[in-house]
Design a protein around this motif. Structure first.
Motif, PDB file in Angstrom:
ATOM      1  N   ARG A 119      32.510  33.129  49.886  1.00 49.03           N
ATOM      2  CA  ARG A 119      33.120  34.078  48.734  1.00 49.03           C
ATOM      3  C   ARG A 119      34.475  34.106  48.500  1.00 49.03           C
ATOM      4  O   ARG A 119      35.044  34.047  49.463  1.00 49.03           O
ATOM      5  CB  ARG A 119      32.363  35.431  48.814  1.00 49.03           C
ATOM      6  CG  ARG A 119      32.430  36.319  47.951  1.00 49.03           C
ATOM      7  CD  ARG A 119      32.009  37.757  48.242  1.00 49.03           C
ATOM      8  NE  ARG A 119      32.326  38.887  47.556  1.00 49.03           N
ATOM      9  CZ  ARG A 119      31.494  39.364  46.555  1.00 49.03           C
ATOM     10  NH1 ARG A 119      30.191  38.991  46.320  1.00 49.03           N
ATOM     11  NH2 ARG A 119      32.019  40.214  45.798  1.00 49.03           N
TER      12      ARG A 119
ATOM     13  N   THR B 222      36.390  40.208  37.084  1.00 49.45           N
ATOM     14  CA  THR B 222      37.305  41.345  37.657  1.00 49.45           C
ATOM     15  C   THR B 222      37.994  42.021  36.086  1.00 49.45           C
ATOM     16  O   THR B 222      38.182  43.146  35.793  1.00 49.45           O
ATOM     17  CB  THR B 222      38.248  40.865  38.580  1.00 49.45           C
ATOM     18  OG1 THR B 222      37.588  40.748  39.658  1.00 49.45           O
ATOM     19  CG2 THR B 222      38.904  42.522  39.016  1.00 49.45           C
TER      20      THR B 222
ATOM     21  N   THR C  35      41.723  32.709  40.088  1.00 49.56           N
ATOM     22  CA  THR C  35      41.796  32.760  38.517  1.00 49.56           C
ATOM     23  C   THR C  35      41.029  31.664  37.998  1.00 49.56           C
ATOM     24  O   THR C  35      41.034  30.857  38.377  1.00 49.56           O
ATOM     25  CB  THR C  35      43.432  32.428  38.617  1.00 49.56           C
ATOM     26  OG1 THR C  35      44.056  33.305  38.865  1.00 49.56           O
ATOM     27  CG2 THR C  35      43.583  32.608  37.054  1.00 49.56           C
TER      28      THR C  35
ATOM     29  N   GLU D 132      40.460  36.978  36.016  1.00 45.76           N
ATOM     30  CA  GLU D 132      40.184  37.125  37.607  1.00 45.76           C
ATOM     31  C   GLU D 132      38.725  37.302  37.687  1.00 45.76           C
ATOM     32  O   GLU D 132      38.166  38.155  36.959  1.00 45.76           O
ATOM     33  CB  GLU D 132      40.784  38.102  38.239  1.00 45.76           C
ATOM     34  CG  GLU D 132      40.876  37.911  39.755  1.00 45.76           C
ATOM     35  CD  GLU D 132      41.722  39.121  40.468  1.00 45.76           C
ATOM     36  OE1 GLU D 132      41.313  39.754  41.381  1.00 45.76           O
ATOM     37  OE2 GLU D 132      43.057  38.940  40.125  1.00 45.76           O
ATOM     38  N   VAL D 133      37.992  36.355  38.700  1.00 47.29           N
ATOM     39  CA  VAL D 133      36.707  36.582  38.836  1.00 47.29           C
ATOM     40  C   VAL D 133      36.493  36.310  40.457  1.00 47.29           C
ATOM     41  O   VAL D 133      37.160  36.096  41.346  1.00 47.29           O
ATOM     42  CB  VAL D 133      35.876  35.304  38.384  1.00 47.29           C
ATOM     43  CG1 VAL D 133      36.090  35.367  36.907  1.00 47.29           C
ATOM     44  CG2 VAL D 133      36.450  33.876  38.877  1.00 47.29           C
ATOM     45  N   VAL D 134      35.227  36.747  40.989  1.00 51.52           N
ATOM     46  CA  VAL D 134      34.650  36.574  42.062  1.00 51.52           C
ATOM     47  C   VAL D 134      33.436  35.672  42.015  1.00 51.52           C
ATOM     48  O   VAL D 134      32.410  35.723  41.213  1.00 51.52           O
ATOM     49  CB  VAL D 134      34.199  38.060  42.684  1.00 51.52           C
ATOM     50  CG1 VAL D 134      33.374  37.564  44.327  1.00 51.52           C
ATOM     51  CG2 VAL D 134      35.412  38.740  42.793  1.00 51.52           C
TER      52      VAL D 134
ATOM     53  N   THR E 271      37.965  35.119  45.641  1.00 47.25           N
ATOM     54  CA  THR E 271      38.495  35.519  44.465  1.00 47.25           C
ATOM     55  C   THR E 271      39.076  34.557  43.747  1.00 47.25           C
ATOM     56  O   THR E 271      39.900  33.801  44.473  1.00 47.25           O
ATOM     57  CB  THR E 271      39.405  36.974  44.320  1.00 47.25           C
ATOM     58  OG1 THR E 271      40.402  36.694  45.325  1.00 47.25           O
ATOM     59  CG2 THR E 271      38.340  38.032  44.910  1.00 47.25           C
TER      60      THR E 271
ATOM     61  N   GLU F  35      31.342  38.237  39.575  1.00 43.78           N
ATOM     62  CA  GLU F  35      32.175  39.248  39.055  1.00 43.78           C
ATOM     63  C   GLU F  35      33.009  38.520  38.193  1.00 43.78           C
ATOM     64  O   GLU F  35      33.755  37.600  38.621  1.00 43.78           O
ATOM     65  CB  GLU F  35      32.632  40.187  40.194  1.00 43.78           C
ATOM     66  CG  GLU F  35      33.172  41.354  39.660  1.00 43.78           C
ATOM     67  CD  GLU F  35      33.952  42.324  40.556  1.00 43.78           C
ATOM     68  OE1 GLU F  35      34.755  43.109  40.529  1.00 43.78           O
ATOM     69  OE2 GLU F  35      33.462  42.163  41.867  1.00 43.78           O
TER      70      GLU F  35
ATOM     71  N   GLU G  59      37.387  34.925  51.140  1.00 43.26           N
ATOM     72  CA  GLU G  59      36.643  35.911  52.128  1.00 43.26           C
ATOM     73  C   GLU G  59      36.319  35.228  53.401  1.00 43.26           C
ATOM     74  O   GLU G  59      35.372  34.190  53.233  1.00 43.26           O
ATOM     75  CB  GLU G  59      35.756  36.934  51.535  1.00 43.26           C
ATOM     76  CG  GLU G  59      36.327  37.479  50.234  1.00 43.26           C
ATOM     77  CD  GLU G  59      35.062  38.483  49.658  1.00 43.26           C
ATOM     78  OE1 GLU G  59      34.052  38.595  50.384  1.00 43.26           O
ATOM     79  OE2 GLU G  59      35.404  38.862  48.701  1.00 43.26           O
TER      80      GLU G  59
ATOM     81  N   ARG H  85      42.465  32.512  44.694  1.00 41.17           N
ATOM     82  CA  ARG H  85      43.678  33.412  45.032  1.00 41.17           C
ATOM     83  C   ARG H  85      43.177  34.258  46.402  1.00 41.17           C
ATOM     84  O   ARG H  85      44.227  33.868  47.351  1.00 41.17           O
ATOM     85  CB  ARG H  85      43.435  34.744  44.088  1.00 41.17           C
ATOM     86  CG  ARG H  85      43.685  34.552  42.705  1.00 41.17           C
ATOM     87  CD  ARG H  85      43.339  35.710  41.905  1.00 41.17           C
ATOM     88  NE  ARG H  85      44.316  36.695  42.206  1.00 41.17           N
ATOM     89  CZ  ARG H  85      45.648  37.011  41.569  1.00 41.17           C
ATOM     90  NH1 ARG H  85      45.972  36.149  40.733  1.00 41.17           N
ATOM     91  NH2 ARG H  85      46.262  38.004  41.975  1.00 41.17           N
TER      92      ARG H  85
END
Length: 347
Positions: free
Chosen positions: A242, A278, A246, A301-303, A244, A276, A344, A341
């Motif tokens: 997982r 963001t 761009t 920006e996404v997850v 985050t 997601e 996790e 970015r």
């Protein structure tokens, strides 16, 4: 030229060709953003730049193109070119400062007659370099040769005939670092350790191979390695499922939360889900806006959640380990570019 060899990728300015620009910028040392001064209201204060100028400059910046140059074109078609160029130059500098873009140069040109393209402009109000002179002076981007090794495996070659214990050569382009015989390395995703028995360059055994070169690595023992695996300095690669990122969206079908896509990282394909969105970046104000999906040519920006862990790194630190492409599983179109970015860590 007498000073340097150039390879030029011409990306049309219209927004429907944004994917061409992203593809070209991903491996470039410099970007020349062409500004058509006839399409701007130079009487306004400040001058309002075209969306495509902002978008392409932002993308070049996000893709870590080291040198970004603005060429203000068609000065022959406007009255008072000195005044018009000055106002556009101020607008470009203001935009670049707000976006955090370090500008390598702003050059006035008139491509109609070739003014200030290869030879300096004969104008009393400009004493700077021509576009070519500026490009010849820019540094080339060099891959990081110091530090940890990172190599995405592209091809596994077995020598000789039959299915015995012939040594296998693991080929790939070194993303950063260097490798030589005797180095300890770790394979991902297996995590197994091995020692480099020899390194090859263009089929010849050499002492060492560095970042930017395509290397063949022979290990001291047989390990199950296939295309898409990674070779790295032990302890430097960690898995993430997982992260985050761009996301520059290039598809006419919007990026929708919950939808599954294919992503390619190095030479490995993995299924992924857009968990997601963001925010979306307003290219006019450079401010984030609430969004639940991204439309064509938008940046946000996404997850992202992956079906399998990948050795991800922030794109700001590593252009290879931090970049992925997104492919629509139904149409097989290249739908977007992901720039990591923050991965996790696995629990």
């Amino acid at each position: 030229t007498r000073a340097r060899k150039f390879i030029i990728a011409d990306a049309p300015g219209h927004e429907q060709y944004t994917r061409n620009m992203v593809t070209a910028a991903a491996g470039s040392d410099a970007a020349v953003v062409l500004v058509d001064i006839t399409k701007l209201d130079t009487s306004a204060r400040p001058v309002s730049l075209l969306p495509q100028t902002r978008r392409h400059a932002l993308l070049a910046h996000l893709l870590r193109v080291p040198s970004i140059v603005f060429a203000v074109n068609k000065l022959d078609a406007v009255g008072h070119p000195e005044r018009a160029y000055a106002t556009v130059r101020d607008a470009l500098l203001g935009f670049a400062e707000a976006a955090g873009i370090r500008v390598a140069g702003i050059v006035p040109v008139s491509a109609l007659r070739g003014d200030n393209v290869t030879q300096p402009m004969a104008a009393s109000w400009y004493d700077g370099p021509s576009l070519l002179q500026l490009l010849e002076s820019l540094p080339t981007a060099q891959e990081r040769k110091d530090g940890e090794l990172l190599l995405p495996v592209q091809y596994v070659a077995r020598e000789g005939e039959g299915t015995g214990n012939q040594p296998r050569t693991l080929w790939g382009r070194i993303a950063h670092g260097r490798v030589k015989a005797g180095d300890r390395v770790q394979l991902f995703p297996s995590g197994q350790l091995a020692t480099v028995a020899e390194v090859r360059l263009a089929g010849e055994v050499v002492d060492r191979v560095e970042a930017g070169q395509s290397a063949g690595i022979v290990l001291d023992r047989q390990i199950d390695v296939s295309r898409g695996d990674w070779i790295a300095t032990p302890g430097t690669v960690s898995a993430a499922q997982r992260f985050t990122a761009t996301l520059a969206w290039l598809d006419t079908e919007p990026a929708v939360v919950g939808r599954k896509y294919w992503v390619r990282h190095g030479n490995r394909w993995v299924q992924a889900r857009l968990a997601e969105v963001t925010h979306c970046l307003d290219i006019h104000t450079l401010q984030p806006e609430d969004a639940h999906q991204l439309h064509v040519n938008e940046i946000g920006e996404v997850v992202v959640e992956l079906q399998q862990p990948l050795p991800l790194a922030p794109f700001a630190d590593n252009r290879v380990g931090g970049a992925l492409i997104v492919v629509d599983p139904a149409s097989h179109r290249t739908s977007g570019a992901l720039l990591v970015r923050q991965p996790e860590a696995e629990a």
